[in-house]
Scaffold this active site. Sequence first.
Site, mmCIF file in Angstrom:
data_model
loop_
_atom_site.group_PDB
_atom_site.id
_atom_site.type_symbol
_atom_site.label_atom_id
_atom_site.label_comp_id
_atom_site.label_asym_id
_atom_site.label_seq_id
_atom_site.Cartn_x
_atom_site.Cartn_y
_atom_site.Cartn_z
ATOM 1 N N GLY A 1 0.697 -0.970 0.132
ATOM 2 C CA GLY A 1 -0.252 -0.089 -0.145
ATOM 3 C C GLY A 1 1.005 1.562 -0.522
ATOM 4 O O GLY A 1 0.248 2.576 0.145
ATOM 5 N N THR A 2 2.207 1.274 -0.137
ATOM 6 C CA THR A 2 3.036 2.143 0.288
ATOM 7 C C THR A 2 3.401 3.282 -1.072
ATOM 8 O O THR A 2 3.987 4.225 -1.198
ATOM 9 C CB THR A 2 4.260 1.840 0.421
ATOM 10 O OG1 THR A 2 4.583 1.086 0.015
ATOM 11 C CG2 THR A 2 4.608 1.422 1.782
ATOM 12 N N GLY B 1 1.539 3.228 -6.130
ATOM 13 C CA GLY B 1 0.818 2.760 -7.467
ATOM 14 C C GLY B 1 -0.687 2.956 -6.735
ATOM 15 O O GLY B 1 -0.275 3.464 -6.088
ATOM 16 N N GLY C 1 -1.875 0.674 -4.878
ATOM 17 C CA GLY C 1 -1.809 0.497 -3.568
ATOM 18 C C GLY C 1 -2.700 1.517 -2.722
ATOM 19 O O GLY C 1 -3.471 1.593 -1.873
ATOM 20 N N TYR D 1 5.364 -14.361 -15.091
ATOM 21 C CA TYR D 1 4.949 -12.538 -14.438
ATOM 22 C C TYR D 1 3.243 -13.034 -14.401
ATOM 23 O O TYR D 1 2.250 -13.616 -13.973
ATOM 24 C CB TYR D 1 4.997 -11.494 -15.139
ATOM 25 C CG TYR D 1 3.720 -10.370 -14.783
ATOM 26 C CD1 TYR D 1 4.108 -9.875 -12.978
ATOM 27 C CD2 TYR D 1 3.164 -9.789 -15.340
ATOM 28 C CE1 TYR D 1 3.106 -8.708 -12.824
ATOM 29 C CE2 TYR D 1 1.965 -8.691 -14.610
ATOM 30 C CZ TYR D 1 2.642 -8.551 -13.496
ATOM 31 O OH TYR D 1 1.691 -7.094 -13.361
HETATM 32 N N1 LIG Z 1 0.727 -0.879 -13.136
HETATM 33 C C1 LIG Z 1 0.250 -1.955 -13.945
HETATM 34 O O1 LIG Z 1 0.879 -1.318 -15.167
HETATM 35 C C2 LIG Z 1 -0.070 -2.921 -13.244
HETATM 36 C C3 LIG Z 1 -0.637 -3.872 -13.911
HETATM 37 C C4 LIG Z 1 -1.744 -4.822 -13.877
HETATM 38 C C5 LIG Z 1 -1.437 -5.801 -12.934
HETATM 39 N N2 LIG Z 1 -0.449 -4.861 -11.613
HETATM 40 C C6 LIG Z 1 -1.088 -4.693 -10.758
HETATM 41 O O2 LIG Z 1 -1.004 -3.764 -9.528
HETATM 42 C C7 LIG Z 1 -0.263 -4.434 -7.779
HETATM 43 C C8 LIG Z 1 0.176 -3.078 -7.604
HETATM 44 O O3 LIG Z 1 0.835 -2.724 -8.820
HETATM 45 P P1 LIG Z 1 1.343 -1.180 -8.785
HETATM 46 O O4 LIG Z 1 1.745 -1.409 -10.525
HETATM 47 O O5 LIG Z 1 0.964 0.115 -8.172
HETATM 48 O O6 LIG Z 1 3.476 -0.770 -8.872
HETATM 49 P P2 LIG Z 1 4.288 -0.464 -7.663
HETATM 50 O O7 LIG Z 1 3.871 1.060 -7.255
HETATM 51 O O8 LIG Z 1 5.670 -0.695 -7.684
HETATM 52 O O9 LIG Z 1 3.870 -1.548 -6.354
HETATM 53 C C9 LIG Z 1 3.706 -2.473 -5.105
HETATM 54 C C10 LIG Z 1 3.678 -2.390 -3.976
HETATM 55 O O10 LIG Z 1 3.634 -3.893 -3.733
HETATM 56 C C11 LIG Z 1 4.858 -3.821 -2.575
HETATM 57 N N3 LIG Z 1 5.566 -4.996 -2.910
HETATM 58 C C12 LIG Z 1 6.033 -5.381 -3.765
HETATM 59 N N4 LIG Z 1 7.060 -7.369 -3.559
HETATM 60 C C13 LIG Z 1 6.374 -6.972 -1.674
HETATM 61 C C14 LIG Z 1 6.419 -7.647 -1.174
HETATM 62 N N5 LIG Z 1 6.825 -9.017 -1.488
HETATM 63 N N6 LIG Z 1 6.099 -7.368 -0.325
HETATM 64 C C15 LIG Z 1 5.434 -6.331 0.652
HETATM 65 N N7 LIG Z 1 5.113 -5.259 -0.417
HETATM 66 C C16 LIG Z 1 5.900 -5.741 -1.765
HETATM 67 C C17 LIG Z 1 4.975 -2.157 -3.549
HETATM 68 O O11 LIG Z 1 6.409 -1.911 -2.064
HETATM 69 P P3 LIG Z 1 7.793 -2.261 -2.388
HETATM 70 O O12 LIG Z 1 8.098 -1.741 -3.843
HETATM 71 O O13 LIG Z 1 8.495 -1.409 -0.392
HETATM 72 O O14 LIG Z 1 8.090 -3.962 -2.094
HETATM 73 C C18 LIG Z 1 4.269 -1.492 -3.194
HETATM 74 O O15 LIG Z 1 3.736 -1.043 -2.349
HETATM 75 C C19 LIG Z 1 0.662 -5.397 -8.523
HETATM 76 O O16 LIG Z 1 0.491 -6.363 -7.845
HETATM 77 C C20 LIG Z 1 0.953 -5.323 -9.431
HETATM 78 O O17 LIG Z 1 1.402 -6.511 -10.255
HETATM 79 C C21 LIG Z 1 -0.302 -3.863 -12.019
#
Ligand SMILES: NC(=O)c1ccc[n+]([C@@H]2O[C@H](COP(=O)([O-])OP(=O)(O)OC[C@H]3O[C@@H](n4cnc5c(N)ncnc54)[C@H](OP(=O)(O)O)[C@@H]3O)[C@@H](O)[C@H]2O)c1
Length: 248
Positions: free
Chosen positions: A14-15, A17, A19, A149
């Site tokens: 939740g920190t 993107g 989340g 992925y």
């Molecule tokens: N952006 C896209 O295009 C997209 C498309 C489809 C699905 N998604 C999904 O959306 C979700 C969020 O992604 P986002 O795009 O918002 O990316 P993001 O900004 O990188 O956010 C990911 C979040 O998850 C945390 N995280 C990652 N690995 C972790 C772990 N092992 N334990 C605890 N926290 C963890 C990150 O914190 P840290 O960096 O501190 O670990 C960050 O808070 C993901 O599941 C991603 O697969 C994203």
Amino acid sequence: MTKLANKVAVITGGTTGIGLATAKLFDAEGASLVLTGRDAAAIESARRELPRADVLAADQSSLADVDRLVEHVRARHGRVDVLFVNAGIAKFRPFEAVDERFFDELVGVNLKGAFFTVQRFAPILRDGASVVLNTSVAGVRGPANATIYALSKAGLRSLARTLSTELAPRGIRVNAISPGPIETPIFGKTGADADVIAVMKQSMSDAVPMKRLGTADEVARATLFLASTDSSFVLGSELAVDGGLTQL
Ligand SMILES: NC(=O)c1ccc[n+]([C@@H]2O[C@H](COP(=O)([O-])OP(=O)(O)OC[C@H]3O[C@@H](n4cnc5c(N)ncnc54)[C@H](OP(=O)(O)O)[C@@H]3O)[C@@H](O)[C@H]2O)c1
């Protein structure tokens, strides 16, 4: 009327993107929040942006961390009304270049971590709670260099169905939100160079029928629908928020 008044919501990852955007929306809708992440600077920044939220360092791929998180939430809040299993990582390689470490890292966070997060939270999920899993369009498509992925996300989509069957007797709904390409920090964490990322984003935008990337806020609003009683008859489903990518 706020949609999450008196609700305890946990958002993994939740920190930044999606989340973080969802956390801000849930906060505005009255929820008490517990957020997780790993990066210390991102945790501090989320604490500043959401001073009422409880922001914890936890690696969702570590069962010990998941158990510690559940204990913390149990001690502090006693129960969970909304669990958004959002923490995830994206890394891409041609399948010939995938090694065991790469496989285990992606599956460890995106699938194993998600499964055990729901399993370990289950005892403190309130009857009638809502669980939302963050999948991806990659789970139902065949994007290049995305074997691992995509399989992690396809597995997660399956969990929205099977966990729904397991938890339905308690009135707990499990659904998935499936984002298309969304502008978030995730691209910068892939390990690819900036120019490669720019090309990747452009080709993703071109592939989307709406010809753009989505925003984290657009995913947050759809997640609020699944998290709240607005979706009271929606169970085991996957809601695409992808500008039509998987629909047209
Ligand atoms: N952006 C896209 O295009 C997209 C498309 C489809 C699905 N998604 C999904 O959306 C979700 C969020 O992604 P986002 O795009 O918002 O990316 P993001 O900004 O990188 O956010 C990911 C979040 O998850 C945390 N995280 C990652 N690995 C972790 C772990 N092992 N334990 C605890 N926290 C963890 C990150 O914190 P840290 O960096 O501190 O670990 C960050 O808070 C993901 O599941 C991603 O697969 C994203």
